[in-house]
Write a protein that holds these residues in place. Structure first.
Motif, mmCIF file in Angstrom:
data_model
loop_
_atom_site.group_PDB
_atom_site.id
_atom_site.type_symbol
_atom_site.label_atom_id
_atom_site.label_comp_id
_atom_site.label_asym_id
_atom_site.label_seq_id
_atom_site.Cartn_x
_atom_site.Cartn_y
_atom_site.Cartn_z
ATOM 1 N N ILE A 231 0.842 -1.203 0.000
ATOM 2 C CA ILE A 231 0.000 0.000 0.000
ATOM 3 C C ILE A 231 0.876 1.251 0.000
ATOM 4 O O ILE A 231 0.676 2.184 -0.796
ATOM 5 C CB ILE A 231 -0.942 0.013 1.218
ATOM 6 N N LEU A 232 1.865 1.292 0.893
ATOM 7 C CA LEU A 232 2.739 2.463 0.972
ATOM 8 C C LEU A 232 3.570 2.611 -0.298
ATOM 9 O O LEU A 232 3.931 3.725 -0.688
ATOM 10 C CB LEU A 232 3.639 2.363 2.206
ATOM 11 N N ASN A 233 3.851 1.499 -0.966
ATOM 12 C CA ASN A 233 4.546 1.575 -2.251
ATOM 13 C C ASN A 233 3.658 2.234 -3.301
ATOM 14 O O ASN A 233 4.128 3.054 -4.099
ATOM 15 C CB ASN A 233 4.943 0.165 -2.713
ATOM 16 N N THR B 232 -9.306 1.726 0.413
ATOM 17 C CA THR B 232 -9.752 0.670 1.317
ATOM 18 C C THR B 232 -8.818 0.560 2.517
ATOM 19 O O THR B 232 -9.258 0.389 3.659
ATOM 20 C CB THR B 232 -9.814 -0.682 0.580
ATOM 21 N N SER B 233 -7.516 0.668 2.261
ATOM 22 C CA SER B 233 -6.543 0.567 3.350
ATOM 23 C C SER B 233 -6.689 1.716 4.338
ATOM 24 O O SER B 233 -6.587 1.506 5.556
ATOM 25 C CB SER B 233 -5.122 0.564 2.768
ATOM 26 N N VAL B 234 -6.919 2.939 3.839
ATOM 27 C CA VAL B 234 -7.116 4.083 4.734
ATOM 28 C C VAL B 234 -8.305 3.822 5.663
ATOM 29 O O VAL B 234 -8.243 4.068 6.871
ATOM 30 C CB VAL B 234 -7.326 5.372 3.919
ATOM 31 N N LEU B 235 -9.389 3.321 5.095
ATOM 32 C CA LEU B 235 -10.587 3.036 5.886
ATOM 33 C C LEU B 235 -10.318 1.947 6.921
ATOM 34 O O LEU B 235 -10.663 2.098 8.102
ATOM 35 C CB LEU B 235 -11.734 2.614 4.965
ATOM 36 N N THR C 143 -17.561 1.795 -1.610
ATOM 37 C CA THR C 143 -16.766 1.882 -2.843
ATOM 38 C C THR C 143 -15.520 1.025 -2.657
ATOM 39 O O THR C 143 -15.598 -0.183 -2.607
ATOM 40 C CB THR C 143 -16.427 3.352 -3.168
ATOM 41 N N GLY C 144 -14.352 1.662 -2.541
ATOM 42 C CA GLY C 144 -13.149 0.877 -2.287
ATOM 43 C C GLY C 144 -12.738 0.014 -3.454
ATOM 44 O O GLY C 144 -13.170 0.196 -4.589
ATOM 45 N N HIS C 145 -11.905 -0.994 -3.175
ATOM 46 C CA HIS C 145 -11.218 -1.717 -4.241
ATOM 47 C C HIS C 145 -12.062 -2.778 -4.941
ATOM 48 O O HIS C 145 -11.598 -3.375 -5.908
ATOM 49 C CB HIS C 145 -9.945 -2.361 -3.686
#
Length: 491
Positions: A299-301, A402-405, A375-377
């Motif tokens: 995700i950070l990448n 999605t990861s932020v959520l 929504t999301g991925h």
């Protein structure tokens, strides 16, 4: 939730959990945030309040982005204090700091040095066994205190970056203009560390023979070690199955719109037989999901891969991709590149998340998309179609969203924070907090995405809302939503 935990908010705030559902108390909470913001930074608060009072009129998109980004940090701190989550939130910044070595290693070493120097044609001339033996020997001799077994990619990155920095110091001294400078010496800390590494490597028999009369022997040895590590890192990508998961090897693939779905032809005599690569197979067990989310490093990448185009007003993922005349562009498949249909603040979300502030990222998204769990991925990817990377793999924005959520949901009161931000979000100058009941009721027919989103906005405007759907809407089990005990508390 038990009666004992109902007042989990900071007692000094003067608010109870029940207050978070009271529009009048939410107004007071917004006013308290403004006071907090002003006390922390009068200049930034002044910019925000001018934006707030003008309704955004007279501000450029870039100015709005910068104001919201700066304000989101203060909102994040305010929420962390309100919910008493200082220690939990600190882990996010520690996590970002931990991954910095990997992301820097990917950009500065793997992409700029290794893959610009070697190609697949060089594989035949490079011995994986010899190179891996050299790398292992170096790890054990000079970097024995690094935990390669737990996280090989992280500590490989840390090791290589350290040697690369030492080699740079020595090269500046022996080959740069500093060599002639009076009284210039290699920094003491760098010299001592280089000597320790080279001594350990020499003891392990890893160094080249010294060049007679060469005063820069330490530089030559550091160069040799780096050259061998470059070869090892290159070959490792193709020889070590575990390295397939390394983000350090991330290379965005080129987009071929005539061949977007990758397939193989397993039978030469059967050209009509197509199949996906076995690497992409997803075994299904019952009704379990088959699309595992990216882990935090990936995700950070993706966040790091983003160009943060909002600072040039080129964030086409949000606003759509247009030509210089303002006409909307189409991709080779004839799809109009409109970007996010909600105009989410995507680039801003990524920029803030990179600093380690998922709460601030979430608050920025909720301004335009309060129902982002819908929504999301798995649902929407119009943002990816509009990404500024049109000839190569786009940023995986839905996975980041999605990861932020889920990062927030994993906090002790994560759902309560998300729920609060849908009713109270000072960054949303159109409706910073929900309004009291206005005496009017609305029936919403159909509880799909449009129906429940409409219901949300109506509720925040003070309407009473009832929703119906053709399918039976089952009552949520008490284990997931709680039920009231004899004292009226949710348990």
């Amino acid at each position: 939730m038990s009666a004992e935990s109902i007042n989990f908010l900071n007692p000094e705030s003067g608010y109870s959990y029940e207050d978070l559902f009271n529009p009048l108390r939410l107004k007071s909470l917004a006013e308290d945030f403004y006071k907090y913001f002003e006390s922390e930074n009068k200049e930034k608060f002044g910019e925000f309040i001018r934006y707030h009072d003008s309704g955004g009129k007279g501000f450029t998109n870039l100015e709005i982005s910068n104001i919201l980004i700066e304000s989101s940090y203060f909102l994040s701190d305010f929420i962390v204090d309100l919910f008493q989550l200082e220690n939990e939130h600190l882990k996010f910044t520690e996590e970002v700091e931990y991954e910095k070595d990997v992301l820097r290693f990917k950009k500065e070493f793997v992409q700029r040095k290794v893959f610009k120097k070697f190609t697949k044609e060089n594989l035949a001339d490079l011995s994986w066994e010899q190179l891996d033996s050299f790398a292992s020997g170096l790890k054990h001799a000079a970097f024995f205190d690094y935990d390669f077994e737990t996280d090989e990619e992280k500590y490989t990155a840390k090791m290589v970056l350290e040697i690369d920095e030492l080699e740079k110091n020595y090269r500046w001294f022996y080959e740069g203009d500093k060599f002639a400078a009076e009284n210039f010496v290699i920094p003491e800390e760098a010299r001592l560390r280089a000597e320790k590494i080279l001594s350990a490597a020499e003891t392990a028999g890893l160094l080249i023979e010294e060049i007679p009369g060469d005063k820069s022997k330490d530089l030559n040895q550091l160069k040799f070690i780096l050259q061998e590590l470059q070869k090892w890192i290159f070959v490792k990508k193709y020889s070590d199955p575990a390295a397939k998961k390394w983000v350090s090897y991330f290379e965005p693939h080129k987009l071929d719109y005539s061949h977007l779905v990758k397939y193989e032809l397993p039978e030469n005599n059967f050209p009509g037989l197509l199949q996906a690569s076995p690497d992409n197979y997803r075994p299904r067990f019952g009704f379990k999901l088959t699309d595992p989310r990216m882990n935090k490093r990936h995700i950070l990448n993706q966040v790091d891969y983003c160009m943060y185009c909002h600072d040039r007003d080129k964030d086409s993922c949000s606003k759509g991709l247009s030509d210089r005349f303002g006409n909307r562009k189409f991709n080779p498949l004839g799809i109009e590149l409109e970007g996010c249909p909600l105009n989410e603040k995507i680039s801003e979300m990524h920029y803030v998340r990179k600093q380690g502030f998922p709460l601030a990222s979430l608050a920025l998204v909720i301004i335009d998309n309060p129902n982002l769990p819908g929504t999301g991925h798995r649902i929407c990817n119009d943002c990816m179609k509009g990404c500024i990377f049109q000839t190569q793999e786009p940023v995986n924005i839905p996975q980041i969203e999605t990861s932020v959520l889920t990062d927030v949901f994993k906090l002790t009161y994560g759902y309560e924070i998300y729920s609060l931000l849908t009713r109270w979000n000072p960054l949303n100058i159109r409706r910073p907090y929900s309004l009291p009941y206005n005496g009017k009721n609305v029936l919403v027919v159909g509880m799909g995405p449009a129906g429940y989103t409409l219901s949300h906005y109506l509720l925040n405007e003070g309407f009473g809302v009832a929703g119906i759907d053709a399918l039976k809407i089952e009552k949520i089990h008490p284990d997931f939503c709680g039920e009231k005990n004899e004292n009226g508390f949710i348990k």
